[in-house]
Write an enzyme that holds these catalytic residues in place. Structure first.
Site, mmCIF file in Angstrom:
data_model
loop_
_atom_site.group_PDB
_atom_site.id
_atom_site.type_symbol
_atom_site.label_atom_id
_atom_site.label_comp_id
_atom_site.label_asym_id
_atom_site.label_seq_id
_atom_site.Cartn_x
_atom_site.Cartn_y
_atom_site.Cartn_z
ATOM 1 N N GLU A 97 0.803 -1.242 0.000
ATOM 2 C CA GLU A 97 0.000 0.000 0.000
ATOM 3 C C GLU A 97 0.827 1.279 0.000
ATOM 4 O O GLU A 97 0.544 2.226 0.741
ATOM 5 C CB GLU A 97 -0.963 0.008 1.202
ATOM 6 C CG GLU A 97 -1.892 -1.187 1.243
ATOM 7 C CD GLU A 97 -2.838 -1.189 2.442
ATOM 8 O OE1 GLU A 97 -2.674 -0.347 3.339
ATOM 9 O OE2 GLU A 97 -3.742 -2.035 2.461
ATOM 10 N N GLU A 152 -5.828 -10.975 -1.202
ATOM 11 C CA GLU A 152 -6.633 -10.788 0.021
ATOM 12 C C GLU A 152 -8.120 -10.788 -0.327
ATOM 13 O O GLU A 152 -8.894 -9.985 0.193
ATOM 14 C CB GLU A 152 -6.257 -9.468 0.715
ATOM 15 C CG GLU A 152 -4.782 -9.336 1.034
ATOM 16 C CD GLU A 152 -4.409 -8.094 1.829
ATOM 17 O OE1 GLU A 152 -5.307 -7.420 2.379
ATOM 18 O OE2 GLU A 152 -3.196 -7.805 1.903
#
Ligand code: XIL
Length: 356
Positions: free
Chosen positions: A161, A267
């Site tokens: 991220e 995910e």
């Protein structure tokens, strides 16, 4: 027998609620064998993020992980705050437990994650030092963790991220402010030095939001690849929702594959209550729409070049363990197994998608 029974119950639920059964739903005969599982039928690794406490203490959870998956990611246990709580202290217990468990059950371990703006321990958030001292923190952390699991953890989310929410630029973080934008490239180099055989991923969310974030991610990884930085794959978190149009998921997956890097849906979960309705009922119609999204994502992934398929990993196992309900404080049912660890319609659609 248990598998067959739950499949039949699944079909009955479907029928009672007069949901149309799509032509390509699995035939019961195909579902009767005891070795029907994602790990046996998927041509690429199929994994789950796991919670070590549940793995140790909840037999239904543990058995399901053993039966269904051939790849595991630690949901939290390898994150820096847990594995590296003090500057000179590492806590390996849970990560070691997972790696041992995976070896015992013939599973791959995907490491998550080495460098992230979240989950920082206090000793890092309060650290005072120049850029060389910060560089030393990042390098030492990466190399200590990767070296410990060298040859045992197959792949790592090296940087997680690093882009901001909308993909307009790099995210503000302690790493960026102390190390400058090229911390990302150096993190990959440090990890590669520690384990030259590990596959190294850039992991982020929002590839499915639209072109801005998707292109920002593709540009970032392509830039690294073109500089010969040792990056091998894109991790797409894909925390998505049941009513996002298929073309957004498709563009995310195909644009990642077009980079030539490996692709990990790292995910995956598909929320059904994105509007946070506290009274939402999980109706058969919602289940079926969610299952269709699972089918589409899994089939689109299945259809990229097999050499690029690192795998699909769901973020935890069942609706009883999902992070979504806690994170958003709402009811939700985002995973392919229900609260009782039984297969949902989504599960069967995934099987069908990966095993056409
Ligand atoms: C989440 C875990 O699921 C939670 O248990 C924890 O409290 C916070 O982190 N993106 C990531 C994951 O890369 O590490 C996050 O996991 C979910 C979002």
């Amino acid at each position: 027998m248990k598998i067959f029974t739950s499949f039949i119950i699944g079909l009955l639920v479907f029928d009672c609620n007069k949901q149309p059964i799509a032509d390509n739903n699995p035939e019961p005969e195909e579902e009767q064998t005891a070795d029907t599982s994602l790990r046996n039928l998927s041509p690429f690794p199929f994994g789950a993020a796991v919670n070590i406490n549940l793995l140790k203490n909840r037999p239904a959870y543990r058995n399901l992980v053993i039966e269904e998956f051939n790849s595991v990611t630690a949901e939290n246990a390898m994150k820096i705050r847990f594995i590296h709580p003090q500057q000179n202290t590492y806590d390996w217990a849970d990560a070691d437990y997972l790696v041992d468990f995976a070896e015992e059950h013939d599973m791959r371990v995907h490491g998550h994650n080495l460098v992230w703006h979240q989950n920082l321990p206090d000793w890092i958030t309060s650290f005072q030092g120049d850029s060389a001292a910060w560089e030393n923190i990042m390098k030492t952390h990466i190399q200590t963790v990767v070296t410990r699991y060298k040859g045992r953890v197959a792949s790592w989310d090296v940087v997680n991220e690093a882009l901001d929410n909308d993909g307009h630029g790099l995210r503000e973080s302690l790493w960026l402010s102390n190390l400058g934008p090229d911390y990302i490239a150096r993190a990959f180099e440090y990890a590669h030095e520690a384990d030259p055989d590990a596959l190294l991923f850039y992991n982020d969310y929002g590839n499915e939001f639209g072109p801005t974030k998707r292109n920002a991610i593709v540009d970032l990884v392509t830039g690294l690849k073109n500089r010969n930085i040792p990056i091998h794959g894109i991790g797409m978190q894909m925390h998505t929702r049941f009513n996002r149009e298929d073309n957004f998921h498709e563009a995310a997956i195909t644009s990642a594959a077009a980079t030539g890097l490996m692709v990990h849906i790292s995910e995956l979960d598909i929320a059904v209550n994105p509007n946070n309705d506290p009274n939402l009922t999980y109706t058969p119609a919602i289940q079926s729409q969610q299952a269709q999204k699972y089918f589409h994502i899994a089939r689109t992934f299945h259809n990229i070049a097999d050499t690029l398929r690192h795998g699909i990993t769901t973020w935890n196992v069942s609706d009883a363990d999902t992070w979504i309900t806690g994170r958003y404080e709402r009811p939700d049912w985002p995973l392919p197994f229900d609260e009782n660890y039984q297969r949902k319609t989504a599960y069967y659609r995934i099987l069908e998608a990966v095993n056409p």
